[in-house]
Design an enzyme around this catalytic site. Structure first.
Site, PDB file in Angstrom:
ATOM      1  N   HIS A   1       0.811  -1.218   0.000  1.00 50.35           N
ATOM      2  CA  HIS A   1       0.000   0.000   0.000  1.00 50.35           C
ATOM      3  C   HIS A   1       0.849   1.276   0.000  1.00 50.35           C
ATOM      4  O   HIS A   1       0.331   2.372   0.221  1.00 50.35           O
ATOM      5  CB  HIS A   1      -0.941   0.011   1.204  1.00 50.35           C
ATOM      6  CG  HIS A   1      -2.194   0.800   0.982  1.00 50.35           C
ATOM      7  ND1 HIS A   1      -3.209   0.392   0.146  1.00 50.35           N
ATOM      8  CD2 HIS A   1      -2.592   1.994   1.469  1.00 50.35           C
ATOM      9  CE1 HIS A   1      -4.178   1.292   0.140  1.00 50.35           C
ATOM     10  NE2 HIS A   1      -3.829   2.275   0.927  1.00 50.35           N
TER      11      HIS A   1
ATOM     12  N   ASP B   1      -7.095   4.137   9.324  1.00 47.59           N
ATOM     13  CA  ASP B   1      -8.417   4.183   8.692  1.00 47.59           C
ATOM     14  C   ASP B   1      -8.667   2.941   7.838  1.00 47.59           C
ATOM     15  O   ASP B   1      -9.770   2.404   7.814  1.00 47.59           O
ATOM     16  CB  ASP B   1      -8.547   5.430   7.822  1.00 47.59           C
ATOM     17  CG  ASP B   1      -8.742   6.693   8.651  1.00 47.59           C
ATOM     18  OD1 ASP B   1      -9.107   6.579   9.839  1.00 47.59           O
ATOM     19  OD2 ASP B   1      -8.515   7.788   8.114  1.00 47.59           O
TER      20      ASP B   1
ATOM     21  N   GLU C   1     -12.131  12.837  13.619  1.00 45.55           N
ATOM     22  CA  GLU C   1     -11.460  13.152  12.361  1.00 45.55           C
ATOM     23  C   GLU C   1     -12.229  14.285  11.681  1.00 45.55           C
ATOM     24  O   GLU C   1     -13.200  14.809  12.222  1.00 45.55           O
ATOM     25  CB  GLU C   1     -11.366  11.929  11.442  1.00 45.55           C
ATOM     26  CG  GLU C   1     -10.354  10.882  11.888  1.00 45.55           C
ATOM     27  CD  GLU C   1      -9.976   9.907  10.793  1.00 45.55           C
ATOM     28  OE1 GLU C   1     -10.335  10.143   9.613  1.00 45.55           O
ATOM     29  OE2 GLU C   1      -9.303   8.898  11.100  1.00 45.55           O
TER      30      GLU C   1
END
Length: 521
Positions: A93, A156, A270
């Protein structure tokens, strides 16, 4: 797509050349318990790609180890070769080729995902011993379903490996209370760049322990982590609140992260910026949490500008708590906030579903082809005192039409981070994570992607020119001078630790911090 990007990603890392080494012979002689692909087999998989999709470096071999012993054998074998490098790959990622090794060896840590999973109690606290190659999504499901427990701090997106996020930081909406994931680890098993298998902690080999946490893979490969756990709640009240004014948004966000006790604040905080329009991806429709909910722009004040702000919060609770009690806590917390009163969106979901919320985004992006397109993302930490000017120049001017993806912005507390780790953050107590998570349309041409990359660079250069107190998160630099600037007065420690734990600069060549030191005289 990667092929068409070649013309604007000019460097081709030649530091890990091994032309004179018969890699197939080397690999076959290692006696690993795991498996090896070399030659064509090493490039038929995904080890020469990452989520960013803008770089491609082909390894000579991909190793799928059975455990730490195999990792150590591979690194020691690389020591014997003249220029061979080794990169640990989690779930691929990274954005800028950080987990690649051009003509080197890539260790696919996913093959070790099940090698450790044990609940342990130490001095009254409960921990999970887990493999560095395990996915956080699997950690979540197994901990909650089998033990009713969960780590305190998350990212997340959970289809990332434990070792991958601990090598960077691991940040999400819980970090204001518990710190990043690297602040919630008590012990590590690491294979260093010398090929040594070391167990380290705050009291045992602390120099290695703290350097590895957030160390960008430069000092060792994490094969096991001891992660602090807590009781897992059953449910989450997930809430999004809309703001027309930046000052109101930041005031409330900073209030919530500064409250010390549970139930004085939310359990997750957030925020994001969105466009004041009906644009499906960038505008009003991106805010509601349920298909039945509608964003009515008539509720916005006439003073609303081209961009708006959303504070995203969540409250944990258990099935045993009456809904009226949960409503009362939420109402008490919301009455202190200055959001647009009728633009308040709430849903109740399970704790697991909340933490897996980005999985739905992934499924949608895969279905329309955007998941496999290039992702020129920019992640940075910006100090509180500079954020208003950043908002004016970047969100309200450069990015006022959106980026075809989330523009995250939310506060963190420096006191929740440990300066002994390798992560660099701004000096102020309150600083903000800013994440520009672009999802360009499928089949976007290389020239269009280059414009987005250049726009990111322009934003970073603007911050430098303005003298902002900021740091790149997931940094990607191309020169030693830039890395020295990033680490500041901690560069000497970082360099000396590299010399101690990876003296030949074998590990993590894709970060482009250090060049491989050849064995040749």
């Amino acid at each position: 797509m990667i092929a068409c990007l070649g013309r604007f990603v000019p460097e081709n890392d030649v530091e890990s050349r091994a032309e004179n080494d018969d890699v197939s012979t080397i690999c076959k002689s290692l006696g690993l318990k795991g498996s090896i692909d070399f030659g064509v087999g090493a490039t038929n998989g995904s080890a020469d790609k990452d989520f960013g999709g803008m770089y491609s470096y082909k390894p000579l071999a991909v190793i799928r180890p059975s455990g730490a012993d195999d990792v150590a054998v591979v690194i020691k074998a690389a020591h014997l070769q003249s220029n061979l490098t080794v990169a640990a790959r989690g779930n691929g990622h990274s954005i800028n080729g950080q987990a690649m090794a051009d003509r080197g060896l890539v260790i696919d840590m996913g093959s070790t995902g099940d090698s450790h999973f044990e609940i342990v109690k130490v001095k009254g606290s409960t921990y999970l011993d887990v493999s560095g190659g395990a996915l956080w999504e699997d950690v979540l499901k197994r901990c909650v379903e089998d033990f009713g427990l969960a780590p305190r701090s998350w990212t997340d997106y959970l289809r990332l490996t434990v070792g991958g996020t601990l090598s960077n930081a691991g940040v999400s909406g819980q970090a204001f209370r518990y710190g990043p994931q690297i602040s919630n680890v008590a012990q590590l098993d690491v294979v260093t760049g010398n090929g040594d298998m070391v167990t380290c902690s705050e009291s045992r080999q602390p120099e290695l322990f703290f350097n590895v946490l957030g160390g960008l893979g430069q000092f060792g490969i994490i094969t096991r982590a001891r992660v602090l756990l807590q009781s897992a709640p059953d449910k989450v009240r997930w809430i999004r609140l809309v703001y027309a004014e930046f000052d109101d948004f930041t005031r409330d966000a900073e209030l919530l992260v500064s409250l010390k006790e549970e139930r004085e604040s939310f359990d997750y905080v957030e925020g994001f910026v969105f466009v004041n329009s009906d644009d499906t991806v960038n505008g009003w429709p991106s805010v509601p949490l349920d298909p039945a909910q509608v964003f009515d722009p008539a509720h916005l004040p006439q003073t609303a500008g081209s961009v708006l702000y959303c504070l995203e919060v969540a409250l944990h609770y258990n099935n045993s708590e009456p809904r009226s009690a949960v409503d009362a806590v939420v109402d008490r917390l919301l009455e202190r906030l200055g959001f647009v009163s009728k633009l308040n969106f709430q849903v109740d979901v399970s704790y697991v579903d909340f933490l897996l919320r980005v999985k739905q985004v992934e499924e949608h992006a895969r279905a329309n082809g955007m998941w496999d397109s290039p992702h020129p993302w920019l992640n940075m930490f910006v100090s509180k005192s500079n954020l208003a000017e950043f908002n004016r120049a970047v969100f309200n001017e450069i990015l006022k039409d959106g980026i075809n993806g989330p523009m995250l912005v939310y506060p963190l507390l420096r006191s929740k981070w440990d300066d002994r780790t390798s992560v660099m953050i701004p000096e102020e107590e309150i600083f903000y994570l800013v994440a520009l998570l672009r999802f360009p349309p499928p089949h976007e041409d290389g020239a269009s992607i280059k414009k987005l990359v250049d726009q990111n660079r322009g934003i970073v250069q603007y911050c430098k020119d303005m003298g902002f107190d900021f740091k790149l998160f997931f940094p990607h630099y191309k020169s030693e001078e830039e890395w020295k600037c990033h680490f500041g007065d901690r560069w000497t420690r970082f360099r000396d630790s590299k010399k101690a734990f990876d003296p030949k600069h074998i590990l993590a060549p894709g970060q482009k911090i250090f060049s491989r030191i050849s064995n040749e005289p």
